[in-house]
Scaffold this motif. Structure first.
Motif, PDB file in Angstrom:
ATOM      1  N   TYR A   1      31.347   9.018 -30.751  1.00  0.00           N
ATOM      2  CA  TYR A   1      32.824   8.461 -30.717  1.00  0.00           C
ATOM      3  C   TYR A   1      32.606   7.330 -30.139  1.00  0.00           C
ATOM      4  CZ  TYR A   1      34.478  13.396 -30.981  1.00  0.00           C
ATOM      5  OH  TYR A   1      34.707  14.495 -31.323  1.00  0.00           O
ATOM      6  N   GLU A   2      31.619   6.341 -29.969  1.00  0.00           N
ATOM      7  CA  GLU A   2      31.762   4.981 -29.432  1.00  0.00           C
ATOM      8  C   GLU A   2      32.397   4.070 -30.634  1.00  0.00           C
ATOM      9  OE1 GLU A   2      28.425   4.029 -27.451  1.00  0.00           O
ATOM     10  OE2 GLU A   2      27.124   4.298 -29.381  1.00  0.00           O
ATOM     11  N   ASP A   3      31.844   4.486 -31.833  1.00  0.00           N
ATOM     12  CA  ASP A   3      32.551   3.357 -32.809  1.00  0.00           C
ATOM     13  C   ASP A   3      33.865   3.425 -33.099  1.00  0.00           C
ATOM     14  OD1 ASP A   3      30.046   2.188 -33.243  1.00  0.00           O
ATOM     15  OD2 ASP A   3      29.476   3.642 -35.013  1.00  0.00           O
ATOM     16  N   GLU A   4      34.476   4.695 -33.231  1.00  0.00           N
ATOM     17  CA  GLU A   4      35.710   5.019 -33.105  1.00  0.00           C
ATOM     18  C   GLU A   4      36.571   4.368 -32.003  1.00  0.00           C
ATOM     19  OE1 GLU A   4      39.224   6.097 -35.120  1.00  0.00           O
ATOM     20  OE2 GLU A   4      37.317   6.111 -36.027  1.00  0.00           O
ATOM     21  N   ALA A   5      36.164   4.652 -30.980  1.00  0.00           N
ATOM     22  CA  ALA A   5      36.765   4.013 -29.710  1.00  0.00           C
ATOM     23  C   ALA A   5      36.909   2.586 -30.023  1.00  0.00           C
ATOM     24  CB  ALA A   5      36.108   4.615 -28.455  1.00  0.00           C
ATOM     25  N   SER A   6      35.928   1.860 -30.265  1.00  0.00           N
ATOM     26  CA  SER A   6      35.847   0.504 -30.300  1.00  0.00           C
ATOM     27  C   SER A   6      36.917   0.197 -31.506  1.00  0.00           C
ATOM     28  CB  SER A   6      34.355   0.067 -30.818  1.00  0.00           C
ATOM     29  OG  SER A   6      34.401  -1.316 -30.775  1.00  0.00           O
ATOM     30  N   LYS A   7      36.874   0.744 -32.393  1.00  0.00           N
ATOM     31  CA  LYS A   7      37.960   0.324 -33.437  1.00  0.00           C
ATOM     32  C   LYS A   7      39.522   0.476 -33.152  1.00  0.00           C
ATOM     33  CE  LYS A   7      35.126   1.990 -37.524  1.00  0.00           C
ATOM     34  NZ  LYS A   7      34.871   3.143 -38.453  1.00  0.00           N
ATOM     35  N   ARG A   8      39.713   1.226 -31.981  1.00  0.00           N
ATOM     36  CA  ARG A   8      40.935   1.678 -31.575  1.00  0.00           C
ATOM     37  C   ARG A   8      41.443   0.826 -30.558  1.00  0.00           C
ATOM     38  NH1 ARG A   8      43.445   6.543 -33.192  1.00  0.00           N
ATOM     39  NH2 ARG A   8      42.350   7.567 -34.731  1.00  0.00           N
ATOM     40  N   GLY A   9      40.212  -0.123 -30.032  1.00  0.00           N
ATOM     41  CA  GLY A   9      40.402  -1.014 -29.027  1.00  0.00           C
ATOM     42  C   GLY A   9      40.328  -0.265 -27.484  1.00  0.00           C
ATOM     43  N   ILE A  10      39.620   0.866 -27.696  1.00  0.00           N
ATOM     44  CA  ILE A  10      39.057   1.526 -26.279  1.00  0.00           C
ATOM     45  C   ILE A  10      37.712   1.165 -25.837  1.00  0.00           C
ATOM     46  CG2 ILE A  10      38.812   3.828 -25.456  1.00  0.00           C
ATOM     47  CD1 ILE A  10      40.847   5.065 -27.610  1.00  0.00           C
ATOM     48  N   GLN A  11      37.754   0.550 -24.757  1.00  0.00           N
ATOM     49  CA  GLN A  11      36.651   0.177 -24.226  1.00  0.00           C
ATOM     50  C   GLN A  11      36.178   1.092 -23.421  1.00  0.00           C
ATOM     51  OE1 GLN A  11      36.534  -3.763 -22.417  1.00  0.00           O
ATOM     52  NE2 GLN A  11      34.416  -3.548 -21.967  1.00  0.00           N
ATOM     53  N   LEU A  12      35.096   1.583 -23.509  1.00  0.00           N
ATOM     54  CA  LEU A  12      34.282   2.893 -22.763  1.00  0.00           C
ATOM     55  C   LEU A  12      33.534   2.123 -21.646  1.00  0.00           C
ATOM     56  CD1 LEU A  12      33.014   5.171 -25.409  1.00  0.00           C
ATOM     57  CD2 LEU A  12      34.923   5.389 -24.113  1.00  0.00           C
ATOM     58  N   PRO A  13      33.552   2.544 -20.567  1.00  0.00           N
ATOM     59  CA  PRO A  13      32.896   1.890 -19.347  1.00  0.00           C
ATOM     60  C   PRO A  13      31.179   2.102 -19.515  1.00  0.00           C
ATOM     61  CG  PRO A  13      33.512   4.203 -18.738  1.00  0.00           C
ATOM     62  CD  PRO A  13      34.036   3.754 -19.889  1.00  0.00           C
ATOM     63  N   ALA A  14      30.565   1.190 -19.021  1.00  0.00           N
ATOM     64  CA  ALA A  14      29.038   1.325 -18.975  1.00  0.00           C
ATOM     65  C   ALA A  14      28.458   2.431 -18.549  1.00  0.00           C
ATOM     66  CB  ALA A  14      28.290  -0.131 -18.342  1.00  0.00           C
ATOM     67  N   LYS A  15      27.576   2.959 -19.230  1.00  0.00           N
ATOM     68  CA  LYS A  15      27.063   4.225 -18.690  1.00  0.00           C
ATOM     69  C   LYS A  15      26.259   4.133 -17.493  1.00  0.00           C
ATOM     70  CE  LYS A  15      26.378   8.698 -19.839  1.00  0.00           C
ATOM     71  NZ  LYS A  15      27.313   9.859 -19.342  1.00  0.00           N
ATOM     72  N   ALA A  16      26.605   5.058 -16.413  1.00  0.00           N
ATOM     73  CA  ALA A  16      25.801   4.639 -15.191  1.00  0.00           C
ATOM     74  C   ALA A  16      24.546   5.400 -15.233  1.00  0.00           C
ATOM     75  CB  ALA A  16      26.654   5.607 -14.152  1.00  0.00           C
TER      76      ALA A  16
END
Length: 92
Positions: free
Chosen positions: A77-92
């Motif tokens: 999902y990270e590409d789709e999130a990025s396209k929608r302007g959703i920034q996922l946190p860095a993976k711990a």
């Protein structure tokens, strides 16, 4: 309301009938890119996701650890999130 749903999803509290339905649907929704979700449900998911990431990042991290321990869905999902302007946190 948010806390009740979070507690249900995380297994920290009882689930309302709606909460149980959501909890039961999460694995399939993640696995199928929400193929069975309506547009309204998808919009609701995005709204809650944005809220959790911005206002409750620790909750988001707990749910991600629980539902995506190997990072499979994050990658999916990270590409789709990025396209929608959703920034996922860095993976711990």
């Amino acid at each position: 309301l948010y806390k009740k749903y979070f507690d249900c999803l995380h297994g920290d509290g009882p689930c309302t009938p709606d909460g149980k339905e959501l909890k039961d649907a999460v694995p399939d929704a993640l696995n199928t890119k929400c193929a069975k979700c309506s547009e309204k449900q998808k919009a609701g998911i995005e709204k809650v996701l944005r809220f959790a990431l911005k206002e409750k990042p620790d909750d988001y991290a707990k749910l991600e650890k629980m539902y995506d321990p190997k990072g499979t869905y994050r990658k999916m999902y990270e590409d789709e999130a990025s396209k929608r302007g959703i920034q996922l946190p860095a993976k711990a």
